[in-house]
Write a protein that holds these residues in place. Structure first.
Motif, mmCIF file in Angstrom:
data_model
loop_
_atom_site.group_PDB
_atom_site.id
_atom_site.type_symbol
_atom_site.label_atom_id
_atom_site.label_comp_id
_atom_site.label_asym_id
_atom_site.label_seq_id
_atom_site.Cartn_x
_atom_site.Cartn_y
_atom_site.Cartn_z
ATOM 1 N N THR A 172 -23.915 -37.441 -86.389
ATOM 2 C CA THR A 172 -24.687 -36.725 -86.947
ATOM 3 C C THR A 172 -24.217 -36.550 -88.184
ATOM 4 O OG1 THR A 172 -25.067 -35.044 -85.050
ATOM 5 C CG2 THR A 172 -25.550 -34.071 -87.307
ATOM 6 N N LEU A 177 -33.300 -31.616 -88.509
ATOM 7 C CA LEU A 177 -31.406 -30.999 -88.395
ATOM 8 C C LEU A 177 -31.558 -29.516 -89.209
ATOM 9 C CD1 LEU A 177 -29.069 -33.522 -89.382
ATOM 10 C CD2 LEU A 177 -29.693 -33.195 -87.411
ATOM 11 N N THR A 194 -27.065 -27.680 -90.373
ATOM 12 C CA THR A 194 -25.652 -28.888 -90.169
ATOM 13 C C THR A 194 -25.764 -29.698 -91.245
ATOM 14 O OG1 THR A 194 -27.221 -28.617 -87.851
ATOM 15 C CG2 THR A 194 -26.327 -30.686 -88.375
#
Length: 329
Positions: free
Chosen positions: A33, A14, A18
Protein backbone atom coordinates in the motif's frame (compact mmCIF):
# COMPACT_ATOMS: atom_id res chain seq x y z
CA UNK A 1 -7.14 21.23 -10.00
CA UNK A 2 -5.15 20.80 -6.80
CA UNK A 3 -4.80 17.39 -5.26
CA UNK A 4 -5.73 16.75 -1.62
CA UNK A 5 -5.53 13.77 0.71
CA UNK A 6 -9.27 13.26 0.16
CA UNK A 7 -9.00 13.22 -3.65
CA UNK A 8 -5.96 10.91 -3.56
CA UNK A 9 -7.76 8.54 -1.17
CA UNK A 10 -10.84 8.41 -3.42
CA UNK A 11 -8.74 7.86 -6.54
CA UNK A 12 -6.87 4.94 -4.93
CA UNK A 13 -9.86 3.51 -3.07
CA UNK A 14 -8.17 3.96 0.28
CA UNK A 15 -8.99 5.81 3.48
CA UNK A 16 -7.59 9.28 4.11
CA UNK A 17 -5.78 7.92 7.18
CA UNK A 18 -4.05 5.23 5.14
CA UNK A 19 -2.87 7.77 2.57
CA UNK A 20 -1.60 10.05 5.33
CA UNK A 21 0.33 7.19 6.93
CA UNK A 22 1.89 6.23 3.59
CA UNK A 23 3.06 9.81 2.94
CA UNK A 24 4.39 10.43 6.45
CA UNK A 25 6.04 7.02 6.73
CA UNK A 26 4.42 6.51 10.12
CA UNK A 27 1.74 4.09 11.17
CA UNK A 28 1.05 0.46 10.38
CA UNK A 29 0.22 -0.16 6.72
CA UNK A 30 1.46 -2.77 4.27
CA UNK A 31 4.53 -2.12 2.16
CA UNK A 32 2.44 -2.77 -0.95
CA UNK A 33 0.00 0.00 0.00
CA UNK A 34 2.84 2.39 0.86
CA UNK A 35 4.45 1.81 -2.53
CA UNK A 36 1.10 2.22 -4.29
CA UNK A 37 0.47 5.61 -2.65
CA UNK A 38 4.01 6.87 -3.19
CA UNK A 39 3.99 5.85 -6.85
CA UNK A 40 0.74 7.75 -7.39
CA UNK A 41 1.78 10.95 -5.59
CA UNK A 42 5.04 10.95 -7.57
CA UNK A 43 3.04 10.58 -10.78
CA UNK A 44 0.84 13.58 -9.97
CA UNK A 45 3.72 15.54 -8.39
CA UNK A 46 1.82 15.93 -5.14
CA UNK A 47 3.37 17.81 -2.25
CA UNK A 48 1.46 18.04 1.04
CA UNK A 49 0.83 21.52 2.40
CA UNK A 50 3.19 22.75 5.09
CA UNK A 51 0.41 22.53 7.67
CA UNK A 52 -0.55 19.00 6.68
CA UNK A 53 3.06 17.87 6.62
CA UNK A 54 3.68 19.37 10.07
CA UNK A 55 0.64 17.67 11.54
CA UNK A 56 1.53 14.33 10.01
CA UNK A 57 5.15 14.40 11.21
CA UNK A 58 4.53 16.27 14.48
CA UNK A 59 7.21 18.77 13.44
CA UNK A 60 7.26 22.44 12.43
CA UNK A 61 10.01 21.91 9.82
CA UNK A 62 11.60 25.11 11.07
CA UNK A 63 15.06 25.55 12.60
CA UNK A 64 15.95 28.65 14.60
CA UNK A 65 19.29 30.33 13.91
CA UNK A 66 20.28 32.56 16.84
CA UNK A 67 22.34 35.56 15.75
CA UNK A 68 23.66 38.06 18.34
CA UNK A 69 21.60 41.23 18.38
CA UNK A 70 24.73 43.31 18.94
CA UNK A 71 26.46 42.16 15.74
CA UNK A 72 28.34 45.08 14.25
CA UNK A 73 28.12 45.57 10.49
CA UNK A 74 31.74 44.47 10.15
CA UNK A 75 30.95 41.09 11.69
CA UNK A 76 28.23 40.29 9.17
CA UNK A 77 30.37 38.61 6.45
CA UNK A 78 30.94 35.70 8.85
CA UNK A 79 27.31 35.45 9.96
CA UNK A 80 26.05 35.80 6.37
CA UNK A 81 28.29 32.98 5.15
CA UNK A 82 27.36 30.78 8.11
CA UNK A 83 23.68 31.55 7.43
CA UNK A 84 24.08 30.54 3.78
CA UNK A 85 25.48 27.16 4.82
CA UNK A 86 22.64 26.64 7.29
CA UNK A 87 19.91 27.63 4.83
CA UNK A 88 21.28 25.65 1.88
CA UNK A 89 21.61 22.44 3.86
CA UNK A 90 18.28 22.97 5.66
CA UNK A 91 16.57 23.25 2.27
CA UNK A 92 17.89 19.79 1.37
CA UNK A 93 15.94 18.47 4.37
CA UNK A 94 12.89 20.55 3.41
CA UNK A 95 13.37 22.77 6.46
CA UNK A 96 13.04 26.54 6.73
CA UNK A 97 15.27 28.76 8.90
CA UNK A 98 14.00 31.42 11.30
CA UNK A 99 16.53 34.11 12.24
CA UNK A 100 16.31 34.97 15.94
CA UNK A 101 18.19 37.90 17.50
CA UNK A 102 19.33 36.94 20.99
CA UNK A 103 22.43 37.27 23.18
CA UNK A 104 23.36 37.96 26.78
CA UNK A 105 21.50 41.27 26.62
CA UNK A 106 18.18 39.61 25.82
CA UNK A 107 16.65 36.34 24.59
CA UNK A 108 12.98 37.30 24.14
CA UNK A 109 12.71 36.32 20.42
CA UNK A 110 14.23 32.92 21.18
CA UNK A 111 11.93 32.31 24.15
CA UNK A 112 8.91 33.26 22.05
CA UNK A 113 9.84 30.85 19.24
CA UNK A 114 10.56 27.94 21.60
CA UNK A 115 7.63 28.41 23.98
CA UNK A 116 5.18 28.82 21.08
CA UNK A 117 6.58 25.70 19.39
CA UNK A 118 7.54 27.52 16.20
CA UNK A 119 10.83 25.62 15.78
CA UNK A 120 12.06 22.03 16.10
CA UNK A 121 15.68 22.83 16.94
CA UNK A 122 18.13 25.71 17.40
CA UNK A 123 21.57 26.70 16.12
CA UNK A 124 23.44 29.20 18.32
CA UNK A 125 25.84 31.11 16.06
CA UNK A 126 28.04 32.70 18.73
CA UNK A 127 29.31 31.21 21.96
CA UNK A 128 29.43 33.63 24.90
CA UNK A 129 30.71 33.25 28.44
CA UNK A 130 27.86 32.44 30.86
CA UNK A 131 25.52 32.37 27.87
CA UNK A 132 21.89 33.17 28.64
CA UNK A 133 20.96 31.61 25.31
CA UNK A 134 22.54 28.25 26.17
CA UNK A 135 21.19 28.44 29.72
CA UNK A 136 17.66 28.83 28.40
CA UNK A 137 18.03 26.05 25.83
CA UNK A 138 19.36 23.64 28.46
CA UNK A 139 16.08 23.97 30.34
CA UNK A 140 13.81 23.94 27.28
CA UNK A 141 14.15 20.31 26.19
CA UNK A 142 14.71 21.29 22.55
CA UNK A 143 17.60 20.00 20.41
CA UNK A 144 20.29 22.61 19.83
CA UNK A 145 23.86 22.93 18.61
CA UNK A 146 26.34 25.69 19.36
CA UNK A 147 28.82 27.15 16.89
CA UNK A 148 32.07 27.50 18.82
CA UNK A 149 33.54 25.94 21.93
CA UNK A 150 31.19 26.28 24.94
CA UNK A 151 33.95 24.95 27.25
CA UNK A 152 31.52 22.18 28.17
CA UNK A 153 31.67 18.85 26.35
CA UNK A 154 28.07 18.11 27.36
CA UNK A 155 26.89 20.93 25.06
CA UNK A 156 26.64 19.74 21.46
CA UNK A 157 28.82 21.98 19.33
CA UNK A 158 30.64 22.41 16.02
CA UNK A 159 33.76 24.55 15.80
CA UNK A 160 36.74 25.38 13.66
CA UNK A 161 40.15 24.63 15.16
CA UNK A 162 40.75 28.30 15.91
CA UNK A 163 43.49 27.58 18.43
CA UNK A 164 45.41 25.20 16.19
CA UNK A 165 45.09 27.46 13.17
CA UNK A 166 46.20 30.57 15.09
CA UNK A 167 49.22 28.69 16.45
CA UNK A 168 50.18 27.56 12.95
CA UNK A 169 49.99 31.12 11.60
CA UNK A 170 52.23 32.43 14.39
CA UNK A 171 54.72 29.65 13.70
CA UNK A 172 54.68 30.60 10.00
CA UNK A 173 55.36 34.26 10.79
CA UNK A 174 58.22 33.32 13.13
CA UNK A 175 59.69 31.17 10.37
CA UNK A 176 59.70 34.34 8.23
CA UNK A 177 61.82 36.08 10.87
CA UNK A 178 58.99 37.99 12.59
CA UNK A 179 59.45 37.48 16.33
CA UNK A 180 57.89 40.49 18.05
CA UNK A 181 54.12 40.68 17.57
CA UNK A 182 51.24 42.60 19.11
CA UNK A 183 47.81 40.97 19.37
CA UNK A 184 44.58 42.96 18.93
CA UNK A 185 41.69 40.91 20.28
CA UNK A 186 37.93 41.03 20.70
CA UNK A 187 35.66 40.77 23.70
CA UNK A 188 36.73 38.54 26.57
CA UNK A 189 33.10 37.47 26.93
CA UNK A 190 33.31 35.66 23.56
CA UNK A 191 34.78 32.17 23.77
CA UNK A 192 36.57 32.32 20.41
CA UNK A 193 38.67 35.19 21.79
CA UNK A 194 40.19 32.79 24.31
CA UNK A 195 40.75 30.07 21.69
CA UNK A 196 42.64 32.50 19.45
CA UNK A 197 44.60 33.92 22.38
CA UNK A 198 45.65 30.40 23.38
CA UNK A 199 46.73 29.75 19.79
CA UNK A 200 48.77 32.97 19.71
CA UNK A 201 50.68 31.93 22.84
CA UNK A 202 50.99 28.33 21.65
CA UNK A 203 52.60 29.37 18.38
CA UNK A 204 55.43 31.12 20.23
CA UNK A 205 55.81 28.22 22.65
CA UNK A 206 56.09 25.73 19.79
CA UNK A 207 59.04 27.76 18.49
CA UNK A 208 60.76 27.96 21.86
CA UNK A 209 59.72 31.59 22.36
CA UNK A 210 57.30 33.45 24.61
CA UNK A 211 54.69 35.98 23.57
CA UNK A 212 55.12 39.45 25.08
CA UNK A 213 52.05 39.77 27.33
CA UNK A 214 52.42 43.56 27.40
CA UNK A 215 51.59 43.59 23.67
CA UNK A 216 48.27 41.76 24.04
CA UNK A 217 45.24 44.07 23.84
CA UNK A 218 41.74 42.58 24.26
CA UNK A 219 38.20 44.04 24.29
CA UNK A 220 39.01 46.16 21.25
CA UNK A 221 35.84 45.60 19.17
CA UNK A 222 34.03 48.66 20.45
CA UNK A 223 37.09 50.48 21.68
CA UNK A 224 38.05 54.01 20.71
CA UNK A 225 41.63 53.14 21.71
CA UNK A 226 42.66 51.47 18.44
CA UNK A 227 44.82 54.37 17.28
CA UNK A 228 46.63 54.80 20.60
CA UNK A 229 47.06 51.04 21.06
CA UNK A 230 48.65 50.69 17.63
CA UNK A 231 51.03 53.57 18.34
CA UNK A 232 51.95 52.01 21.68
CA UNK A 233 52.61 48.62 20.10
CA UNK A 234 54.81 50.07 17.38
CA UNK A 235 56.72 52.24 19.87
CA UNK A 236 57.39 49.05 21.87
CA UNK A 237 58.98 47.45 18.83
CA UNK A 238 56.14 45.33 17.43
CA UNK A 239 57.12 44.10 13.98
CA UNK A 240 53.65 42.76 13.21
CA UNK A 241 50.10 43.58 14.34
CA UNK A 242 48.10 40.35 14.63
CA UNK A 243 44.32 40.90 14.68
CA UNK A 244 41.89 38.25 15.89
CA UNK A 245 39.35 38.85 13.11
CA UNK A 246 38.60 40.68 9.87
CA UNK A 247 36.72 43.56 11.50
CA UNK A 248 39.57 44.38 13.88
CA UNK A 249 42.09 44.04 11.05
CA UNK A 250 40.14 46.38 8.79
CA UNK A 251 39.91 48.94 11.61
CA UNK A 252 43.63 48.62 12.35
CA UNK A 253 44.54 49.05 8.68
CA UNK A 254 42.45 52.23 8.43
CA UNK A 255 44.09 53.67 11.56
CA UNK A 256 47.57 52.88 10.28
CA UNK A 257 46.83 54.50 6.91
CA UNK A 258 45.40 57.61 8.60
CA UNK A 259 48.53 57.90 10.75
CA UNK A 260 50.81 57.57 7.74
CA UNK A 261 52.18 54.21 8.91
CA UNK A 262 52.90 52.02 5.88
CA UNK A 263 52.02 48.32 5.76
CA UNK A 264 54.19 46.27 5.42
CA UNK A 265 57.15 48.70 5.24
CA UNK A 266 56.72 50.20 8.73
CA UNK A 267 54.79 47.37 10.38
CA UNK A 268 53.30 44.11 9.14
CA UNK A 269 49.64 43.15 9.59
CA UNK A 270 47.63 39.93 9.58
CA UNK A 271 44.25 38.51 10.64
CA UNK A 272 43.13 35.27 12.27
CA UNK A 273 40.00 35.39 10.08
CA UNK A 274 39.58 36.12 6.38
CA UNK A 275 36.43 37.45 4.70
CA UNK A 276 35.32 39.68 1.86
CA UNK A 277 35.66 42.60 4.28
CA UNK A 278 39.39 42.38 3.56
CA UNK A 279 39.11 41.46 -0.13
CA UNK A 280 39.85 44.97 -1.43
CA UNK A 281 42.45 45.91 1.19
CA UNK A 282 45.64 47.61 0.04
CA UNK A 283 47.95 45.86 0.62
CA UNK A 284 46.31 42.43 0.53
CA UNK A 285 46.08 40.97 4.03
CA UNK A 286 47.69 37.76 5.25
CA UNK A 287 44.90 35.84 6.98
CA UNK A 288 43.42 32.51 8.01
CA UNK A 289 40.65 31.13 5.80
CA UNK A 290 37.93 28.97 7.34
CA UNK A 291 34.88 27.63 5.49
CA UNK A 292 32.01 29.20 7.46
CA UNK A 293 29.47 27.85 4.96
CA UNK A 294 30.60 24.28 5.70
CA UNK A 295 30.37 25.05 9.41
CA UNK A 296 26.70 26.02 9.00
CA UNK A 297 25.95 22.92 6.94
CA UNK A 298 27.50 20.65 9.57
CA UNK A 299 25.26 22.20 12.22
CA UNK A 300 22.18 21.18 10.25
CA UNK A 301 23.54 17.67 9.76
CA UNK A 302 23.98 17.24 13.53
CA UNK A 303 20.52 18.59 14.27
CA UNK A 304 18.83 16.34 11.71
CA UNK A 305 20.57 13.28 13.19
CA UNK A 306 19.51 14.42 16.66
CA UNK A 307 15.89 14.90 15.59
CA UNK A 308 15.88 11.42 14.04
CA UNK A 309 17.09 9.91 17.31
CA UNK A 310 20.56 9.04 16.01
CA UNK A 311 23.76 9.43 18.03
CA UNK A 312 25.57 12.75 17.72
CA UNK A 313 29.00 13.93 18.87
CA UNK A 314 30.83 17.24 18.96
CA UNK A 315 32.71 18.12 15.78
CA UNK A 316 35.99 20.02 15.34
CA UNK A 317 36.72 21.09 11.76
CA UNK A 318 40.48 21.09 11.30
CA UNK A 319 40.68 22.28 7.69
CA UNK A 320 41.95 25.84 7.20
CA UNK A 321 44.29 27.71 4.88
CA UNK A 322 46.96 30.28 5.70
CA UNK A 323 46.69 32.96 3.03
CA UNK A 324 50.14 34.58 2.87
CA UNK A 325 49.76 37.96 1.22
CA UNK A 326 51.47 41.34 0.78
CA UNK A 327 50.84 42.66 4.30
CA UNK A 328 53.55 40.40 5.80
CA UNK A 329 56.13 40.43 3.00
Amino acid sequence: MGHTLDSIAKELGLSKTTVSRAISGKGRISEETRQKVNAYINEINYRPSAVARSLAANRTFNVGLVVPADSALGEMPYFQTLMTGVCDRAMEYDYDVLILLADNDGITPLKHAVENKKIDAVIVSRCEKDSKVIGFLRESNIPYVVVGDPIDESVLHVDHDNQGAAARMIETLIDKGINRMALIGGGENINVTHSRLAGFREGFKNKGLKADESLIFLNMHKSARMDSVLREAISEGAECIVCMDDMLCNSALNCLHNDGIAVPDDVKLCSFYDSNLLSTSKPSITSLYFDAKKLGAECIELLMRNLDGKSVTNLLLTDFNIQMRDSTT
